[in-house]
Design a protein around this motif. Structure first.
Motif, short mmCIF file in Angstrom:
data_model
loop_
_atom_site.label_atom_id
_atom_site.label_comp_id
_atom_site.label_asym_id
_atom_site.label_seq_id
_atom_site.Cartn_x
_atom_site.Cartn_y
_atom_site.Cartn_z
N GLU A 40 12.99 5.92 -1.51
CA GLU A 40 11.95 5.83 -0.49
C GLU A 40 11.11 7.09 -0.45
N TYR A 44 7.17 7.40 -1.06
CA TYR A 44 6.34 8.05 -0.04
C TYR A 44 5.45 9.11 -0.67
N ILE A 108 3.20 -5.23 -4.21
CA ILE A 108 4.20 -5.18 -3.15
C ILE A 108 4.25 -6.54 -2.49
N SER A 110 5.57 -7.47 0.48
CA SER A 110 5.40 -7.49 1.93
C SER A 110 3.94 -7.26 2.32
N THR A 113 3.62 -4.24 4.75
CA THR A 113 3.67 -2.94 4.08
C THR A 113 2.32 -2.61 3.45
N LYS A 114 1.68 -3.60 2.83
CA LYS A 114 0.38 -3.37 2.22
C LYS A 114 -0.67 -3.03 3.28
N GLN A 167 13.01 3.42 10.70
CA GLN A 167 12.04 2.53 10.07
C GLN A 167 11.76 2.87 8.61
N ILE A 170 8.21 2.63 5.92
CA ILE A 170 7.15 2.13 6.81
C ILE A 170 6.94 3.10 7.98
#
Length: 466
Positions: A40, A44, A108, A110, A113-114, A167, A170
């Protein structure tokens, strides 16, 4: 107020706007490395780096024209309205169009998320553009206060969304959106940007004029992106996301030197632009290069000295391999600082094409070394390519800029100080207590000796005058 005093004042003000975000980044680093998985955190870091590629290309870097053109027309209110109105008119629709395309092609699954990622890109564009406008209007204090808003917001919302609400990725991105939105709203209101929005000043010719200045900065941004992101992409593709996370962490402490660089560069661009028509411009630029060089060398010496302590305190998780990349990355960041100073001279004379050409040449150098060496020496390929490309960029620019303004450089001092820093970095690499103590003492003394004249002048100005 003379040029040096104005530069000093602006540097101090802008230092607030650059130092506070760096401190906030250090505070949030243990949170992100501790509560995000390695994968993650690697994602990021990749998202943040992509911002520096997509938005400059989407807006053709027209926001850079905001600062340079507003500096030139500070006494012409109608011209300022035209510049600001047309910059927003071009950059906002262009960014939205590009983000729609990005949403459709983003690999992606989701949709949420996009949307979050695209939302961060848009807010970052609005804040970055408004900050350039604020600087062009000589509202440097407003600029710095907005950075404080953004930094404090990032700390608070990272703690809330990542640590307490769990979270993950996200939450980390959402914290940036909220923090930057608060900073944008503050800056837009405090700098009274709305008073400069006037639809009657919309002009295709004004947009074209600014784009002629700004579009050569797109290759510059792409070149800088290649030097920053190609390392991460190649490391991720060949060695995996975990290796990218290690490399990202390795850059954190060396990039602290960028605090001094970004602060000085922003103030320097303004002074260099205002002094470009002066008769003693060559002597002034040469004197500032010497002052700037001594300051950066001193800062780097101190930073190397405190690195062992900073690494133990700030870096959580299994990132021990990152430590061994730092001595190399220190010098990469250092030469990047020097090239940024020379870039300010290009901006002063509106020679943006030269900025783009020199950066693209260095980016090609970076990419070639990455591709040739990644399977041979692993993460070290990314660190070495960064150092070599920024060194190449500095040498290229120091030669090329002589065509604009004659700079006198004391090369004996340059090479001598670099040799001392190489030895200090080697001691840092060995990680022994005695050498770490020596580095700390040496770095502090070296900083004071190199910058004694500036420190004396500062002491007289701040304390004796009072």
């Amino acid at each position: 107020m003379n040029r040096e005093e104005k530069l000093f004042k602006n540097t101090i003000i802008l230092a607030i706007g650059t130092l506070v975000p760096k401190i906030a980044s250090l505070i949030t680093l243990p949170l992100l490395t501790g509560y995000l998985t390695t994968e993650e955190y690697g994602s990021y870091d990749l998202i943040l780096t992509l911002v520096s590629l997509i938005l400059p290309a989407a807006t053709l870097q027209i926001q850079t024209a905001a600062f340079r053109f507003l500096v030139e027309h500070r006494k012409n209110n109608e011209k300022k309205k035209s510049i600001i109105t047309n910059i927003y008119l071009f950059s906002i629709p262009a960014s939205i169009l590009v983000l729609i395309i990005l949403y459709l092609v983003m690999p992606i699954s989701s949709a949420f998320t996009k949307l979050v990622i695209c939302g961060y890109f848009l807010v970052d564009m609005l804040l970055g553009t408004t900050r350039q406008i604020s600087r062009g209007l000589s509202k440097n204090l407003d600029y710095s206060i907005s950075a404080i808003f953004s930094s404090i917001g990032h700390i608070i919302f990272s703690g809330l969304l990542v640590v307490f609400l769990k979270q993950g990725l996200i939450g980390a991105i959402a914290s940036l959106i909220v923090a930057d939105s608060c900073a944008f709203i503050f800056l837009f209101i405090k700098s009274d940007i709305l008073s400069y929005i006037d639809v009657s000043t919309i002009s295709k010719d004004t947009i074209i004029e600014m784009l002629k200045y700004s579009w050569p900065m797109v290759p510059n941004s792409l070149g800088l992106w290649v030097m920053r992101l190609s390392d991460r992409l190649i490391v991720t593709a060949v060695l995996g996301v975990t290796a990218n996370a290690v490399y990202a962490v390795a850059n954190k402490i060396p990039n602290l030197l960028s605090t001094a660089q970004s602060t000085f560069t922003m103030a320097w661009q303004e002074n260099a632009s205002l002094a470009s028509d002066d008769e003693d411009v060559g002597a002034y630029y040469s004197n500032m290069f010497k002052t700037m060089y001594n300051f950066y060398v001193g800062c780097l010496a101190v930073l190397i000295g405190v690195t062992p302590l900073l690494f133990r305190v700030l870096i959580k998780g299994d990132y021990s391999e990152a430590y061994y990349q730092m001595p190399i990355l220190f010098f990469g960041v250092f030469f990047n600082c020097l090239t940024a100073y020379l870039g300010g001279i290009y901006v002063a004379f509106k020679k943006t094409r030269s900025v783009g050409i020199t950066t693209v040449a260095a980016a090609i150098c970076n990419l070639v070394i990455d591709l040739l060496c990644i399977n041979w020496i692993g993460i070290y390929a990314a660190s070495i390519s960064t150092l070599v490309s920024y060194l190449f960029l500095f040498v290229f620019r120091i030669i090329d800029v002589q065509k604009i303004a004659r700079l006198k450089v004391d090369y004996a001092q340059v090479f001598g100080s670099l040799i001392l820093l190489v030895f200090e970095s080697s001691f840092c690499y060995m990680q022994t207590t005695s050498l770490n103590i020596f580095n700390l003492v040496f770095g502090t003394v070296f900083m004071v000796v190199l910058n004694r004249n500036m420190l004396k002048a500062l002491f007289r100005k701040v304390f004796i005058k009072r």
